[in-house]
Motif scaffolding. Structure first.
Motif, PDB file in Angstrom:
ATOM      1  N   VAL A  92       0.838  -1.193   0.000  1.00 19.26           N
ATOM      2  CA  VAL A  92       0.000   0.000   0.000  1.00 19.26           C
ATOM      3  C   VAL A  92       0.880   1.253   0.000  1.00 19.26           C
ATOM      4  CG1 VAL A  92      -1.647   1.338   1.383  1.00 19.26           C
ATOM      5  CG2 VAL A  92      -1.981  -1.130   1.061  1.00 19.26           C
ATOM      6  N   PHE A  93       1.929   1.242   0.826  1.00 15.54           N
ATOM      7  CA  PHE A  93       2.837   2.388   0.879  1.00 15.54           C
ATOM      8  C   PHE A  93       3.408   2.677  -0.504  1.00 15.54           C
ATOM      9  CE2 PHE A  93       6.746   4.675   1.279  1.00 15.54           C
ATOM     10  CZ  PHE A  93       6.593   5.509   2.367  1.00 15.54           C
ATOM     11  N   GLU A  94       3.917   1.642  -1.183  1.00 16.58           N
ATOM     12  CA  GLU A  94       4.558   1.851  -2.475  1.00 16.58           C
ATOM     13  C   GLU A  94       3.548   2.244  -3.554  1.00 16.58           C
ATOM     14  OE1 GLU A  94       7.641   2.200  -3.142  1.00 16.58           O
ATOM     15  OE2 GLU A  94       8.225   1.757  -1.074  1.00 16.58           O
ATOM     16  N   ASN A  95       2.327   1.768  -3.451  1.00 15.08           N
ATOM     17  CA  ASN A  95       1.296   2.198  -4.390  1.00 15.08           C
ATOM     18  C   ASN A  95       1.028   3.691  -4.255  1.00 15.08           C
ATOM     19  OD1 ASN A  95      -0.481   0.392  -6.262  1.00 15.08           O
ATOM     20  ND2 ASN A  95       0.117  -0.950  -4.566  1.00 15.08           N
ATOM     21  N   ILE A  96       0.870   4.143  -3.013  1.00 10.34           N
ATOM     22  CA  ILE A  96       0.590   5.568  -2.794  1.00 10.34           C
ATOM     23  C   ILE A  96       1.794   6.415  -3.201  1.00 10.34           C
ATOM     24  CG2 ILE A  96      -0.010   7.305  -1.064  1.00 10.34           C
ATOM     25  CD1 ILE A  96      -1.390   5.078   0.529  1.00 10.34           C
ATOM     26  N   ALA A  97       2.985   5.873  -2.979  1.00  9.52           N
ATOM     27  CA  ALA A  97       4.213   6.629  -3.256  1.00  9.52           C
ATOM     28  C   ALA A  97       4.627   6.589  -4.720  1.00  9.52           C
ATOM     29  CB  ALA A  97       5.353   6.066  -2.396  1.00  9.52           C
ATOM     30  N   PHE A  98       3.947   5.781  -5.530  1.00 10.17           N
ATOM     31  CA  PHE A  98       4.421   5.531  -6.889  1.00 10.17           C
ATOM     32  C   PHE A  98       4.620   6.827  -7.695  1.00 10.17           C
ATOM     33  CE2 PHE A  98       3.910   4.507 -11.388  1.00 10.17           C
ATOM     34  CZ  PHE A  98       4.783   3.451 -11.524  1.00 10.17           C
ATOM     35  N   GLY A  99       3.597   7.669  -7.738  1.00  5.82           N
ATOM     36  CA  GLY A  99       3.703   8.905  -8.506  1.00  5.82           C
ATOM     37  C   GLY A  99       4.710   9.873  -7.917  1.00  5.82           C
ATOM     38  N   LEU A 100       4.842   9.842  -6.603  1.00  2.00           N
ATOM     39  CA  LEU A 100       5.809  10.733  -5.937  1.00  2.00           C
ATOM     40  C   LEU A 100       7.233  10.337  -6.291  1.00  2.00           C
ATOM     41  CD1 LEU A 100       4.064  10.822  -2.429  1.00  2.00           C
ATOM     42  CD2 LEU A 100       3.701  12.348  -4.390  1.00  2.00           C
ATOM     43  N   LYS A 104      10.468  12.141  -8.393  1.00  2.00           N
ATOM     44  CA  LYS A 104      11.782  12.223  -7.730  1.00  2.00           C
ATOM     45  C   LYS A 104      11.767  13.163  -6.515  1.00  2.00           C
ATOM     46  CE  LYS A 104      14.606  11.003 -11.767  1.00  2.00           C
ATOM     47  NZ  LYS A 104      13.525  10.259 -12.402  1.00  2.00           N
ATOM     48  N   LEU A 105      10.713  13.060  -5.719  1.00  2.00           N
ATOM     49  CA  LEU A 105      10.645  13.838  -4.487  1.00  2.00           C
ATOM     50  C   LEU A 105      11.559  13.228  -3.435  1.00  2.00           C
ATOM     51  CD1 LEU A 105       6.835  14.623  -4.112  1.00  2.00           C
ATOM     52  CD2 LEU A 105       8.620  16.044  -5.120  1.00  2.00           C
ATOM     53  N   ARG A 113       3.766  12.683   2.771  1.00  2.00           N
ATOM     54  CA  ARG A 113       2.536  12.670   1.973  1.00  2.00           C
ATOM     55  C   ARG A 113       1.823  11.323   2.058  1.00  2.00           C
ATOM     56  NH1 ARG A 113       3.078  15.902  -3.740  1.00  2.00           N
ATOM     57  NH2 ARG A 113       4.462  17.594  -3.093  1.00  2.00           N
ATOM     58  N   VAL A 114       2.573  10.237   2.009  1.00  2.00           N
ATOM     59  CA  VAL A 114       1.955   8.911   2.080  1.00  2.00           C
ATOM     60  C   VAL A 114       1.239   8.726   3.410  1.00  2.00           C
ATOM     61  CG1 VAL A 114       2.391   6.430   2.184  1.00  2.00           C
ATOM     62  CG2 VAL A 114       3.512   7.818   0.427  1.00  2.00           C
ATOM     63  N   ASN A 115       1.921   9.064   4.492  1.00  2.00           N
ATOM     64  CA  ASN A 115       1.321   8.871   5.815  1.00  2.00           C
ATOM     65  C   ASN A 115       0.104   9.774   6.016  1.00  2.00           C
ATOM     66  OD1 ASN A 115       2.996   6.819   7.142  1.00  2.00           O
ATOM     67  ND2 ASN A 115       4.655   8.287   6.932  1.00  2.00           N
ATOM     68  N   ARG A 116       0.193  11.012   5.525  1.00  6.03           N
ATOM     69  CA  ARG A 116      -0.940  11.934   5.699  1.00  6.03           C
ATOM     70  C   ARG A 116      -2.171  11.448   4.935  1.00  6.03           C
ATOM     71  NH1 ARG A 116      -3.308  16.137   3.020  1.00  6.03           N
ATOM     72  NH2 ARG A 116      -1.879  15.894   1.273  1.00  6.03           N
ATOM     73  N   ALA A 147      -3.978   9.378  -5.413  1.00  3.80           N
ATOM     74  CA  ALA A 147      -4.290  10.617  -6.128  1.00  3.80           C
ATOM     75  C   ALA A 147      -4.087  11.838  -5.233  1.00  3.80           C
ATOM     76  CB  ALA A 147      -5.733  10.564  -6.635  1.00  3.80           C
ATOM     77  N   LEU A 148      -4.545  11.758  -3.986  1.00  3.71           N
ATOM     78  CA  LEU A 148      -4.406  12.884  -3.066  1.00  3.71           C
ATOM     79  C   LEU A 148      -2.950  13.177  -2.743  1.00  3.71           C
ATOM     80  CD1 LEU A 148      -7.306  12.108  -0.560  1.00  3.71           C
ATOM     81  CD2 LEU A 148      -7.210  14.009  -2.168  1.00  3.71           C
ATOM     82  N   ALA A 149      -2.130  12.134  -2.668  1.00  2.81           N
ATOM     83  CA  ALA A 149      -0.711  12.308  -2.324  1.00  2.81           C
ATOM     84  C   ALA A 149       0.017  13.157  -3.351  1.00  2.81           C
ATOM     85  CB  ALA A 149      -0.026  10.955  -2.195  1.00  2.81           C
ATOM     86  N   MET A 150      -0.464  13.198  -4.568  1.00  2.51           N
ATOM     87  CA  MET A 150       0.169  14.008  -5.610  1.00  2.51           C
ATOM     88  C   MET A 150      -0.113  15.498  -5.418  1.00  2.51           C
ATOM     89  SD  MET A 150       1.785  11.865  -7.470  1.00  2.51           S
ATOM     90  CE  MET A 150       2.161  12.812  -8.941  1.00  2.51           C
ATOM     91  N   GLU A 151      -1.028  15.816  -4.490  1.00  2.00           N
ATOM     92  CA  GLU A 151      -1.437  17.201  -4.226  1.00  2.00           C
ATOM     93  C   GLU A 151      -1.769  17.919  -5.530  1.00  2.00           C
ATOM     94  OE1 GLU A 151       1.447  19.074  -1.679  1.00  2.00           O
ATOM     95  OE2 GLU A 151       1.058  17.676  -0.037  1.00  2.00           O
ATOM     96  N   PRO A 152      -2.692  17.330  -6.310  1.00  2.00           N
ATOM     97  CA  PRO A 152      -3.013  17.898  -7.621  1.00  2.00           C
ATOM     98  C   PRO A 152      -3.917  19.120  -7.496  1.00  2.00           C
ATOM     99  CG  PRO A 152      -4.447  16.054  -7.174  1.00  2.00           C
ATOM    100  CD  PRO A 152      -3.504  16.140  -6.008  1.00  2.00           C
ATOM    101  N   ASP A 153      -3.978  19.900  -8.563  1.00  2.00           N
ATOM    102  CA  ASP A 153      -4.945  20.995  -8.615  1.00  2.00           C
ATOM    103  C   ASP A 153      -6.354  20.446  -8.774  1.00  2.00           C
ATOM    104  OD1 ASP A 153      -2.872  22.906  -8.557  1.00  2.00           O
ATOM    105  OD2 ASP A 153      -2.583  22.706 -10.722  1.00  2.00           O
TER     106      ASP A 153
END
Length: 346
Positions: A92-100, A104-105, A113-116, A147-153
């Motif tokens: 789950v962690f790596e799925n949420i972190a994938f786009g981040l 290269k954050l 971001r993942v934890n939040r 999706a939320l972890a990317m902090e999109p507009d």
């Protein structure tokens, strides 16, 4: 600011016109639902906003910037799909972190971001689990968190709850609205489920045959449908419709009963009333009961009025049986009137 402005967008697939000159503005931080039956063009419009489909004409602006000439990754959007689109071989962690990670954050920022977002979606305890081990509801939470972890507009959602069972959909709807309001993200949500649309939306854009036929708040769409189609599509059970003949200035005869109505130039209109907007009393529409369906607090009656099918929702304490005749009186101010040729509200 993430206001979305859609200007004169159209889309054709060969000779088939999927979208006809769509103009729509979604306000910053607004939750807009695109609602319609299968094939109405709502997913096509969403894909054009996302950059997954090229419009035949028109422009898409996000935050004051024209984006229809940009690739999807340059539009500041994230998308949640109907089929979750999570990677079963990743945690789950790596799925949420994938786009981040693709952006290269720094690791510290990825962790934050993942934890939040995991806590927002109530899956913090699942971060070490593999996504292939999760239930459908849990996988959908992972998809939203990613999706939320990317902090999109902007977040675009294409029927994200349709694969869940009824109780889980109910729970997810409540959580989703709260989470997206907290994230202050502009959201466009596609669904064919009117209950989902009514419960989630700040505004609903009702689509039919590639056109937006009404864009308004849920209560406005429900109480004051702009067209006969909207009145028949929104509501379960839908509106009742009966022919109405002019019976003097501002008077209309409906199934043998005279009602006050619009002072229209036409001699024939359609009278419309929602099943729950009827009382039982003298001087109403004569309805012959055909079917009685108990629904807990209410009873749904399927009737005939003037030979036409007609439904009424009444209190469960009413003692009524098939074959009974009732007098159904529209509640004050609840009747609506439509032009029978154009379908437009009068």
């Amino acid at each position: 600011m993430a206001e979305i402005v859609i200007k004169n967008v159209a889309k054709s697939f060969g000779s088939f016109q999927a979208l006809h000159s769509i103009d729509l503005t979604i306000r910053d931080q607004e939750f807009m639902v695109l609602l319609g039956a299968s094939g109405c063009g709502k997913t096509t419009l969403l894909r054009i906003i996302a950059g997954l489909e090229q419009a035949s004409q028109g422009e898409v602006w996000i935050g004051g910037r024209r984006v229809d000439t940009l690739p999807p990754r340059g539009r500041g959007i994230a998308m949640v799909f109907q089929n979750y689109a999570v990677f079963p071989h990743l945690t789950v962690f790596e799925n949420i972190a994938f786009g981040l990670r693709m952006k290269k954050l720094p690791q510290a920022e990825i962790d934050r971001r993942v934890n939040r977002t995991a806590e927002l979606m109530q899956i913090g305890q699942l971060l070490k689990r593999y996504s292939g081990q999760l239930s459908g509801g849990q996988r959908q939470r992972v998809a939203v968190a990613r999706a939320l972890a990317m902090e999109p507009d902007v977040i675009l959602m294409d029927e994200p709850l349709s694969n869940l069972d009824a109780l889980l959909r109910l729970e997810m709807r409540a959580e989703l609205k709260g989470v997206l309001a907290e994230s202050k993200t502009t959201t466009i949500y596609v669904t064919h489920d009117q209950v989902e649309a009514m419960s989630l939306a700040d505004r609903i854009s009702v689509m039919n045959a590639g056109r937006i036929v009404q864009a308004a708040t849920p209560i406005e769409v429900y109480r004051n449908p702009a067209t006969r189609f909207v009145g028949s599509f929104i509501g379960n059970p839908p509106m009742n419709f009966l022919p109405a003949a002019k019976n003097g200035s501002g008077k209309w005869r409906v199934a043998g009963v005279s009602f006050d109505g619009p002072d229209a130039s036409r001699d024939i209109l359609e009278f419309a009333i929602r099943p729950e907007d009827l009382d039982i009393g003298p001087g109403g529409l004569a309805a012959t009961v055909r079917l009685v369906e108990p629904l807990g607090a209410h009873i749904l009656l399927s009737c005939k009025v003037g030979g036409a099918p007609f439904r009424a929702v009444v209190d469960s304490e009413l003692n009524v049986s098939p074959g009974d005749t009732l007098s159904l009186v529209p509640k004050p101010g609840r009747a609506r009137w439509f032009d029978p040729e154009t379908g437009a509200a009068i």
